[in-house]
Scaffold this motif. Structure first.
Motif, PDB file in Angstrom:
ATOM      1  N   ARG A 146     -23.098  46.080  23.012  1.00 36.70           N
ATOM      2  CA  ARG A 146     -22.216  45.960  21.851  1.00 36.70           C
ATOM      3  C   ARG A 146     -22.473  47.149  20.935  1.00 36.70           C
ATOM      4  O   ARG A 146     -23.579  47.352  20.458  1.00 36.70           O
ATOM      5  CB  ARG A 146     -22.491  44.650  21.113  1.00 36.70           C
ATOM      6  N   LEU A 147     -21.426  47.957  20.709  1.00 36.31           N
ATOM      7  CA  LEU A 147     -21.533  49.173  19.908  1.00 36.31           C
ATOM      8  C   LEU A 147     -20.854  48.969  18.566  1.00 36.31           C
ATOM      9  O   LEU A 147     -19.725  48.475  18.490  1.00 36.31           O
ATOM     10  CB  LEU A 147     -20.893  50.356  20.644  1.00 36.31           C
ATOM     11  N   SER A 148     -21.542  49.353  17.508  1.00 33.33           N
ATOM     12  CA  SER A 148     -20.982  49.256  16.149  1.00 33.33           C
ATOM     13  C   SER A 148     -21.163  50.601  15.460  1.00 33.33           C
ATOM     14  O   SER A 148     -22.296  51.093  15.335  1.00 33.33           O
ATOM     15  CB  SER A 148     -21.695  48.159  15.345  1.00 33.33           C
ATOM     16  N   THR A 149     -20.059  51.198  15.028  1.00 33.85           N
ATOM     17  CA  THR A 149     -20.100  52.494  14.372  1.00 33.85           C
ATOM     18  C   THR A 149     -20.017  52.312  12.859  1.00 33.85           C
ATOM     19  O   THR A 149     -19.110  51.636  12.353  1.00 33.85           O
ATOM     20  CB  THR A 149     -18.939  53.386  14.838  1.00 33.85           C
ATOM     21  N   LEU A 150     -20.979  52.869  12.149  1.00 36.64           N
ATOM     22  CA  LEU A 150     -20.955  52.793  10.695  1.00 36.64           C
ATOM     23  C   LEU A 150     -19.936  53.778  10.143  1.00 36.64           C
ATOM     24  O   LEU A 150     -19.768  54.883  10.664  1.00 36.64           O
ATOM     25  CB  LEU A 150     -22.335  53.108  10.124  1.00 36.64           C
ATOM     26  N   SER A 151     -19.267  53.369   9.075  1.00 37.79           N
ATOM     27  CA  SER A 151     -18.320  54.266   8.418  1.00 37.79           C
ATOM     28  C   SER A 151     -19.082  55.373   7.694  1.00 37.79           C
ATOM     29  O   SER A 151     -20.311  55.322   7.551  1.00 37.79           O
ATOM     30  CB  SER A 151     -17.454  53.479   7.443  1.00 37.79           C
ATOM     31  N   ARG A 152     -18.326  56.373   7.220  1.00 40.16           N
ATOM     32  CA  ARG A 152     -18.971  57.491   6.519  1.00 40.16           C
ATOM     33  C   ARG A 152     -19.670  57.003   5.254  1.00 40.16           C
ATOM     34  O   ARG A 152     -20.780  57.443   4.935  1.00 40.16           O
ATOM     35  CB  ARG A 152     -17.930  58.551   6.164  1.00 40.16           C
ATOM     36  N   SER A 153     -19.063  56.059   4.533  1.00 37.49           N
ATOM     37  CA  SER A 153     -19.678  55.550   3.308  1.00 37.49           C
ATOM     38  C   SER A 153     -20.938  54.737   3.634  1.00 37.49           C
ATOM     39  O   SER A 153     -21.936  54.811   2.906  1.00 37.49           O
ATOM     40  CB  SER A 153     -18.677  54.686   2.542  1.00 37.49           C
ATOM     41  N   GLU A 154     -20.907  53.976   4.723  1.00 34.43           N
ATOM     42  CA  GLU A 154     -22.090  53.201   5.110  1.00 34.43           C
ATOM     43  C   GLU A 154     -23.224  54.114   5.545  1.00 34.43           C
ATOM     44  O   GLU A 154     -24.397  53.881   5.225  1.00 34.43           O
ATOM     45  CB  GLU A 154     -21.734  52.223   6.231  1.00 34.43           C
ATOM     46  N   ALA A 155     -22.876  55.186   6.284  1.00 27.21           N
ATOM     47  CA  ALA A 155     -23.895  56.144   6.698  1.00 27.21           C
ATOM     48  C   ALA A 155     -24.465  56.889   5.489  1.00 27.21           C
ATOM     49  O   ALA A 155     -25.665  57.173   5.422  1.00 27.21           O
ATOM     50  CB  ALA A 155     -23.316  57.127   7.707  1.00 27.21           C
ATOM     51  N   ALA A 156     -23.598  57.193   4.522  1.00 32.27           N
ATOM     52  CA  ALA A 156     -24.070  57.883   3.320  1.00 32.27           C
ATOM     53  C   ALA A 156     -25.017  56.996   2.520  1.00 32.27           C
ATOM     54  O   ALA A 156     -25.970  57.483   1.894  1.00 32.27           O
ATOM     55  CB  ALA A 156     -22.877  58.303   2.465  1.00 32.27           C
TER      56      ALA A 156
END
Length: 303
Positions: free
Chosen positions: A97-107
């Motif tokens: 299961r792959l979940s990609t963090l958004s740019r704001s979440e990564a920031a």
């Protein structure tokens, strides 16, 4: 002529009395000390076992989760590099299961290092993909595929944190075992001191027994019996108190931490505490027997 049979008096043996009369004023104080020792030993054992179980649960959770951090070369290529990384991961781990963090979440993850101010839109924030997989992550194979595809990525399978966790919990378990061992030595010392005190206090009775032909081992067994009963009672009370407190911890605010997670945990720990109580009683008995034999031998040499 009186034909009734003569009545013969039948001797009645008195109720058997202990050869060594109990001394309640000393027994209660010594019993209290043994209860406290057993209680502390049980808590140390329960805490170390709880920490070990908690470590196993955390390790199991960490082994199923990993993170891939992508060093974005330019913000305009962000989506393309993340998609390429996901494609490699999906091909290697089709059931993950792959979940990609958004740019704001990564920031938000790097905010402690960059501050909470507004970041420029063209600043390449690293991409983060979280992986949940029951199978072990092939780190070396994935890293070589990323390198071949020109993707700068760092794979974190939490093995470093798991190793630190195992080492920390291992030290806690050793500390708990050391405390139990130390308390066992303290119980031995207490019973040695108590046995010597009883020998001195009941010197007259022991002298009569020796004059009647009692051997040193016979006299020592009397003190062994006293110490064994006292040790079992003290250990039983202390272990039960610790067991009840740990049950409250498991059902209260401590639930989900070091407390029991299932009934089987409590049953298994209860069996271990019962065995520890019998061992505690055996230690008390052995210490009393050793002290009595040594003291009696010393008294015989003096005589």
């Amino acid at each position: 002529m009186n034909t009734e049979p003569a009545l013969h008096s039948v001797p009645v043996s008195p109720a058997s009395q202990p050869l060594l009369p109990p001394r309640p004023e000393r027994g209660r104080s010594l019993l209290f000390v043994l209860v406290v020792m057993a209680f502390l030993a049980a808590l140390a054992l329960l805490f170390s076992r709880g920490a070990d179980r908690l470590s196993d649960r955390w390790t199991a959770q960490l082994s199923q989760s990993s993170t891939v951090q992508i060093m974005i070369s330019a913000e305009s290529r962000r989506d393309a590099e993340i998609d390429a990384t996901r494609a490699i991961l999906r091909e290697t781990l089709p059931r993950a299961r792959l979940s990609t963090l958004s740019r704001s979440e990564a920031a938000a993850l790097i905010e402690p290092w960059l501050g909470d101010g507004d970041l420029p839109d063209d600043l390449p924030i690293p991409g983060v993909i979280e992986i949940e997989s029951e199978s072990r992550l092939p780190v070396e194979s994935l890293q070589s595929q990323f390198d071949a595809g020109g993707i700068m990525a760092i794979i974190d399978d939490h093995s470093r944190f798991s190793g630190q966790l195992h080492r920390t919990v291992g030290r806690l378990v050793l500390l708990g075992a050391a405390l139990v061992l130390l308390i066992g030595f303290a119980a031995m010392a207490v019973n040695v001191f108590a046995t010597r005190s009883n020998l001195a206090a009941q010197r007259d009775i022991i002298h009569v027994l020796v004059q009647a032909g009692a051997s040193d081992s016979f006299v020592a067994r009397l003190f062994v019996g006293q110490a064994a009963r006292r040790g079992l009672v003290g250990a039983g009370i202390g272990m039960v108190l610790a067991f009840l407190i740990w049950a409250v911890v498991s059902m209260g605010p401590g639930q989900g931490s070091v407390g029991w997670q299932a009934v089987t945990d409590g049953v298994y720990d209860g069996a271990i505490l019962a065995a520890l109580a019998f061992l505690f009683g055996a230690i008390c008995a052995g210490a009393a027997g050793w002290a009595a034999l040594r003291q009696l031998a010393y008294e015989r040499r003096r005589a």
